[in-house]
Design a protein around this motif. Structure first.
Motif, PDB file in Angstrom:
ATOM      1  N   ASN A   1      11.605   6.265  -1.036  1.00 54.39           N
ATOM      2  CA  ASN A   1      10.428   5.461  -1.366  1.00 54.39           C
ATOM      3  C   ASN A   1      10.434   4.953  -2.799  1.00 54.39           C
ATOM      4  N   MET A   2      10.786   5.816  -3.754  1.00 58.15           N
ATOM      5  CA  MET A   2      10.767   5.403  -5.152  1.00 58.15           C
ATOM      6  C   MET A   2      11.773   4.286  -5.434  1.00 58.15           C
ATOM      7  N   ASN A   3      12.834   4.201  -4.646  1.00 59.69           N
ATOM      8  CA  ASN A   3      13.806   3.130  -4.822  1.00 59.69           C
ATOM      9  C   ASN A   3      13.244   1.782  -4.391  1.00 59.69           C
ATOM     10  N   VAL A   4      12.139   1.800  -3.652  1.00 59.21           N
ATOM     11  CA  VAL A   4      11.476   0.567  -3.233  1.00 59.21           C
ATOM     12  C   VAL A   4      10.341   0.208  -4.189  1.00 59.21           C
ATOM     13  N   THR A   5       9.531   1.193  -4.550  1.00 59.52           N
ATOM     14  CA  THR A   5       8.342   0.894  -5.351  1.00 59.52           C
ATOM     15  C   THR A   5       8.647   0.700  -6.835  1.00 59.52           C
ATOM     16  N   LEU A   6       9.650   1.396  -7.366  1.00 58.63           N
ATOM     17  CA  LEU A   6       9.972   1.236  -8.786  1.00 58.63           C
ATOM     18  C   LEU A   6      10.413  -0.189  -9.111  1.00 58.63           C
ATOM     19  N   PRO A   7      11.339  -0.804  -8.337  1.00 58.52           N
ATOM     20  CA  PRO A   7      11.690  -2.199  -8.636  1.00 58.52           C
ATOM     21  C   PRO A   7      10.497  -3.143  -8.507  1.00 58.52           C
TER      22      PRO A   7
ATOM     23  N   ASN B   1       6.054  -1.054   3.503  1.00 57.54           N
ATOM     24  CA  ASN B   1       5.202  -0.755   4.660  1.00 57.54           C
ATOM     25  C   ASN B   1       5.683   0.493   5.399  1.00 57.54           C
ATOM     26  N   VAL B   2       7.014   0.707   5.354  1.00 57.31           N
ATOM     27  CA  VAL B   2       7.615   1.837   6.069  1.00 57.31           C
ATOM     28  C   VAL B   2       7.776   3.039   5.148  1.00 57.31           C
ATOM     29  N   THR B   3       8.416   2.827   3.987  1.00 59.81           N
ATOM     30  CA  THR B   3       8.772   3.970   3.142  1.00 59.81           C
ATOM     31  C   THR B   3       7.562   4.676   2.529  1.00 59.81           C
ATOM     32  N   MET B   4       6.447   3.961   2.322  1.00 57.13           N
ATOM     33  CA  MET B   4       5.274   4.610   1.739  1.00 57.13           C
ATOM     34  C   MET B   4       4.728   5.711   2.644  1.00 57.13           C
ATOM     35  N   TYR B   5       5.048   5.625   3.917  1.00 61.24           N
ATOM     36  CA  TYR B   5       4.476   6.600   4.862  1.00 61.24           C
ATOM     37  C   TYR B   5       5.546   7.403   5.597  1.00 61.24           C
TER      38      TYR B   5
ATOM     39  N   GLU C   1       4.824  12.122  -7.062  1.00 56.57           N
ATOM     40  CA  GLU C   1       5.679  10.975  -6.765  1.00 56.57           C
ATOM     41  C   GLU C   1       4.940   9.960  -5.899  1.00 56.57           C
ATOM     42  N   TRP C   2       4.179  10.441  -4.931  1.00 55.13           N
ATOM     43  CA  TRP C   2       3.436   9.555  -4.034  1.00 55.13           C
ATOM     44  C   TRP C   2       2.400   8.747  -4.814  1.00 55.13           C
ATOM     45  N   LEU C   3       1.683   9.394  -5.738  1.00 55.18           N
ATOM     46  CA  LEU C   3       0.719   8.686  -6.563  1.00 55.18           C
ATOM     47  C   LEU C   3       1.401   7.634  -7.433  1.00 55.18           C
ATOM     48  N   MET C   4       2.549   7.988  -8.002  1.00 57.24           N
ATOM     49  CA  MET C   4       3.274   7.032  -8.834  1.00 57.24           C
ATOM     50  C   MET C   4       3.700   5.815  -8.019  1.00 57.24           C
TER      51      MET C   4
ATOM     52  N   ASP D   1      -5.001   0.712   1.729  1.00 58.98           N
ATOM     53  CA  ASP D   1      -4.814   1.624   0.595  1.00 58.98           C
ATOM     54  C   ASP D   1      -4.881   0.882  -0.740  1.00 58.98           C
ATOM     55  N   LEU D   2      -4.231  -0.283  -0.811  1.00 59.34           N
ATOM     56  CA  LEU D   2      -4.248  -1.056  -2.052  1.00 59.34           C
ATOM     57  C   LEU D   2      -5.653  -1.596  -2.347  1.00 59.34           C
TER      58      LEU D   2
END
Length: 689
Positions: A370-376, A399-403, A417-420, A450-451
């Protein structure tokens, strides 16, 4: 005449041949094709030592070929290897004593000194014996006692090994920060002892004398050990020596420089030492294209962690990753590290940053973590990259990795990590609303809610969504923590990318029965569950000689082999089993290999080395028919938990209180019970409940 690269490749293949008669016959073909001078100048590149051919032959014990090359082809038997200036005679004293007499007969010079001032024979047993004794030491006090009693027997390698072990014995490894943490009082108590100070002075001599710090291996070893046991005096002396020019890093090997830069970042050196880091960076830059992917990631992480603005080095490292894209699929972690480093250092190289954005757009659909998707997503928003297709690809994957995506950390830190990830996506969401709104069309209903909850919370709007957030998204305390993270991400004040040099396993459901049983057994005892080590075991149906040779020589596994070697470990066990793991897991790996009764057709490894192993095996000729026979993906090693002596938790008729210790092993509680047999009066056997 062939190129240097062609000569190196053909010589390495020739040296792997086990038939000495055939080697002599084939040498004439090599000589005719490449010339004798080119063959004499061969060095085994991209390895620490850069052996010449005669070093390799001594290492493999090939007496007849040695005599052939020296007597008939004029090879120099006194050539010194790059790393420590050891001659073949030094190596023979160390690992092939049966060849010593032959080498002397062939006119090997016994008076040549290596980088440590040792003539052949001086180093033959001292470091090796000391390392064995150090490995058997159970506590830091045991190590200090050994140093105090036998200091004169220690060589440079064994001193560095002792330093490393002291840190590991005293420090705890923190999963969140990927760093060792040592209590200040423990550190002070240790470093004020006379024995430690003597060791520290000896390490300064190893690191700061030009004739000893030949290729950077000593520096990388000491600095990596210092991440567990910081020594400010030793560190300052090392950095001053490089700033004043007493030590030059220009000729150091790139992998050692990369390790030094990464270790200094972990140590959190102050900006006053950035001039030293720039010297290391300048020395590394011309060698970046020869680095392995893992070393490139170390450099990128270090630049970002320290916010060290070395644009040319950053561009070179990023360019190396872009080049790897054409050779093979770039690792998501490496790609994210490059993007993150550009933002943290505020790089002015916009062109490279946009090329990284294009690569992310192409590859993000294959990201699992997940972090490899949200960090970029956050990085490209901060970098003002208004690319609708890029953000659409990122949000589609989020949409997939967050959950359902994997985590970099175990369960105890996954909430952070989830909050970040939420905070990073929210900033990207806000950016897209203003600059590329159509990218938001792909967001799933669940993620959009969520957003929107976060947006309403931050704007103070009251709606049904906020009340649902307390139960479905997070409580008010979690929302407050999320606010803090978003504010920090906006200001870039407390943004750190967890160090990928010690990558953690993914966070998967705890469905393993043995693991649950072990945890339950300790829960009954009122103790916390102990961690377990998990490995992959590959079994191959056939293991011809080339099978072993390719695993011991494959470039894809060279980093792993080198790290194990520097810690005094062997890739190949006595029974032929190959082990590819991080050095700190080597002991558990050997335990697993013994328990599973592995043999020469087995390879035991950390999961992230599996692709490299399979790539190496796939390079074997198909006629050898080396095929994967079985794969066990979850070989567990349970770390025993020992409890204080008596009273026993269970009444024992044959044991007295306090006469032994008991421990939890796997799913059993093991405690010693004196045998009731007459023949067993003086023996003790272990029974399990």
């Amino acid at each position: 005449m062939g190129s240097k690269q062609a000569v190196r490749k053909q010589m390495q293949l020739w040296l792997k041949d086990r038939d000495e008669s055939r080697m002599e016959e084939n040498f004439s073909n090599l000589e005719r094709k490449y010339g004798l001078d080119a063959l004499k100048s061969f060095r085994r590149e991209q390895t620490k030592h850069e052996h010449a051919a005669v070093h390799e032959l001594v290492k493999d014990g090939k007496e007849e070929v040695l005599k052939f090359l020296v007597n008939k082809k004029g090879f120099d038997l006194n050539v010194q290897r790059s790393s420590d200036q050891c001659t073949p005679l030094h190596l023979a004293h160390w690992s092939r004593p049966g060849l010593v007499e032959l080498l002397l007969t062939l006119r090997a010079d016994p008076s040549i000194k290596n980088a440590y001032g040792e003539i052949p024979g001086q180093q033959s047993t001292a470091d090796k014996n000391m390392n064995a004794l150090l490995t058997g030491a159970k506590t830091a006090d045991d190590i200090l006692q050994l140093i105090g009693d036998r200091f004169d027997d220690f060589g440079g390698d064994s001193m560095m090994y002792a330093f490393k072990l002291l840190g590991e014995k005293l420090a705890d490894y923190e999963l969140v920060s990927c760093k060792y943490v040592l209590a200040a009082e423990k550190r002070t108590q240790l470093q004020t002892s006379a024995t430690y100070q003597r060791l520290s002075r000896a390490l300064k001599d190893v690191a700061c004398r030009p004739q000893k710090a030949m290729n950077g291996s000593e520096w990388s070893t000491i600095l990596r050990a210092m991440t567990a046991l910081p020594d400010e005096g030793l560190l300052n002396e090392m950095l001053v020596s490089i700033e004043e020019g007493r030590i030059s890093c220009q000729a150091w090997h790139g992998n050692h420089i990369a390790a030094c830069i990464a270790a200094l970042a972990k140590l959190g050196v102050s900006p006053k030492w950035h001039s030293s880091l720039r010297l290391l960076g300048d020395a590394l830059e011309p060698q970046v294209d020869a680095l392995h992917g893992g070393d490139v990631v170390k450099v990128l992480w270090a630049l970002g962690e320290m916010r060290l603005r070395l644009d040319t080095l950053l561009s070179a490292a990023s360019g190396r990753l872009l080049g790897l894209q054409h050779e093979s699929h770039c690792e998501p972690q490496a790609l994210c590290m490059a993007v993150w480093a550009h933002i943290r250092t505020q790089s002015r190289n916009r062109d490279t940053f946009l090329r990284l954005a294009e690569m992310t757009k192409e590859q993000v659909d294959g990201f699992l973590m997940n972090m490899n998707v949200t960090l970029p997503a956050w990085c490209f928003a901060r970098g003002n990259v208004a690319d609708e297709a890029l953000f659409a690809a990122i949000f589609r994957k989020a949409n997939v990795t967050m959950y359902d995506g994997t985590s970099r950390h175990p369960e105890d830190v996954s909430m952070t990590e989830w909050l970040m990830s939420k905070a990073q996506l929210f900033i990207a969401y806000q950016f897209c609303k203003e600059h590329c709104p159509t990218a938001l069309d792909v967001i799933s209903f669940r993620l959009r809610i969520d957003l929107q909850v976060i947006l309403e919370h931050r704007t103070g709007i009251t709606s049904d969504l906020i009340s649902r957030a307390t139960s479905e998204l997070l409580d008010e305390r979690g929302l407050a923590e999320l606010d803090r993270m978003i504010d920090n991400l906006g200001s870039m004040e407390e943004v750190h990318f967890d160090d990928s040099m010690e990558m953690q396993p993914g966070n998967t459901p705890a469905h393993d029965v043995a693991k649950l049983n072990a945890a339950r057994s300790q829960e009954v005892l009122g103790k916390e569950p102990k961690p377990v080590a998990s490995f992959v075991v590959l079994e191959f149906g056939r293991d011809p000689e080339l099978f072993h040779a390719v695993l011991l020589e494959a470039e894809e596994l060279s980093d792993c082999r080198e790290h194990l070697r520097q810690d005094g470990f062997q890739v190949q066990l006595n029974n032929g089993t190959k082990i590819f793991v991080r050095p700190e897991r080597y002991g558990h790996a050997c335990e697993a290999a013994n328990e599973k009764k592995l043999h020469s057709g087995h390879v035991l490894l950390d999961a992230h080395f599996e692709d490299a192993v399979m790539k190496a095996i796939s390079s074997l000729p198909s006629k050898l028919q080396v095929r994967l026979k079985s794969r066990d993906a979850d070989v567990l090693v349970f770390v025993p938990k020992t409890f204080p002596s008596g009273p026993y938790p269970i009444a024992l008729a044959t044991a007295k209180q306090g006469e032994s210790e008991w421990e939890v092993k796997r799913t059993f509680i093991d405690f010693p019970v004196t045998s009731s047999l007459h023949s067993g009066v003086h023996n003790r056997s272990v029974k399990s409940a």
